[in-house]
Design an enzyme around this catalytic site. Structure first.
Site, short mmCIF file in Angstrom:
data_model
loop_
_atom_site.label_atom_id
_atom_site.label_comp_id
_atom_site.label_asym_id
_atom_site.label_seq_id
_atom_site.Cartn_x
_atom_site.Cartn_y
_atom_site.Cartn_z
N LYS A 251 16.64 -5.25 13.69
CA LYS A 251 17.33 -4.14 14.34
C LYS A 251 16.88 -2.84 13.70
CE LYS A 251 21.39 -3.16 12.88
NZ LYS A 251 21.06 -1.82 12.29
N ASP B 182 27.51 -5.08 12.30
CA ASP B 182 26.24 -4.99 13.02
C ASP B 182 25.96 -6.21 13.90
OD1 ASP B 182 25.43 -2.50 12.26
OD2 ASP B 182 24.03 -3.16 10.72
#
Length: 289
Positions: free
Chosen positions: A11, A138
């Protein structure tokens, strides 16, 4: 049943604004998130007791298997889906650890995707999102790894964004940067706001225009991360000096730095040059989308 497999892509926070610190101590953020071709690999063998084996180049740095987010995600899934079938996970670590790439969160999200498939859940089943939220801030954005705006404490996600693919290079110098230390260095008191620029309501469709819009909105965690790990500044300066680099920035809370380039050929050339000079660094040309 056959072993199930999936990728857990890195990410990347193209932008990362810290909006402020809430009275409960958590930080509200706003981030444009994309995902890389670089990834960990995760497999799940059904009809076995819940377990995790970790191998790969960065397995040792990932810490004890019992503390891994994959197992935490599996337990959160079990709490949301009583009686769910679990199994034995095998995680191949390829991404750096504590690197601002959301590797552990992406691994956890991959585990939830595999468990959802194994137990016949639809990809948008709300129980998957609930388990993701219970696992880490996250993890929700990594459940369906496509470009999105992420806000709040990671729990507010936009629909997937149709961004043009961005060529670039990811570089990690091998310095682990604990997220908690970076937020301590940022030093916001509970209830304090942190003002700064925002992305436009509608992101540009063109690549050059999008890069310009991204460049106007910083990663607010970059200065405190550099204070914690000054080596990050060396990586930023090294990449910014390369002729192919169009935008250089740290991802997440560090220490991975990305350089956006005009195309894949430029990214490959930049990566070869950096790796030749620093063979011990983790350097990956990639497409971000």
């Amino acid at each position: 049943m056959e072993t199930l497999r999936t990728r857990a892509p890195a990410k990347i926070n193209l932008t990362l604004r810290i909006i402020g610190r809430r009275t409960d101590g958590f930080h509200d953020l706003a981030s444009l998130v994309v995902f890389s071709g670089a990834a960990d690999l995760l497999s799940l063998t059904p009809d076995a007791a819940l377990s995790l084996t970790v191998k790969g180049r960065t397995a040792a740095a990932a810490g004890p298997d019992a503390d891994n987010l994959v197992l935490r995600a599996a337990r959160a899934f079990s709490a949301e889906v009583p009686g769910a079938q679990l199994g034995a996970f095998l995680l191949e670590k390829r991404l750096p650890v504590a690197a601002g790439l959301g590797g552990g969160s992406s691994d956890a999200a991959a585990a939830l995707r595999l468990l959802g498939r194994l137990n016949g859940l639809a990809p948008d089943d709300p129980r998957l999102f609930a388990a993701a939220r219970a696992t880490g801030s996250d993890v929700p954005v990594c459940l369906d790894p496509r470009a999105r705006l992420m806000e709040g404490v990671g729990d507010m996600l936009s629909p997937p964004l149709a961004l043009p693919p961005l060529a670039g290079v990811l570089v990690n110098c091998g310095v682990a940067v604990p997220t908690a230390a970076v937020f301590r260095q940022l030093g916001l008191l509970p209830g304090a706001a942190f003002n700064g620029p925002s992305l436009p309501a509608v992101l540009p469709a063109g690549r050059a225009e999008l890069v310009a819009a991204i460049a106007a909105v910083p990663n607010d965690l970059e200065p405190p991360a550099v204070a914690v790990a000054p080596k990050i500044a060396e990586v930023i300066d090294r990449l910014a000096a390369q002729p192919e680099a169009r935008l250089v920035r740290m991802s997440g809370s560090g220490a991975t730095v990305f350089a956006l380039t005009d195309d894949c050929r430029a990214a490959a050339a930049l990566a070869r040059r950096v790796l030749a000079a620093e063979p011990d660094w983790w350097v990956k040309p990639t497409i971000l989308r």
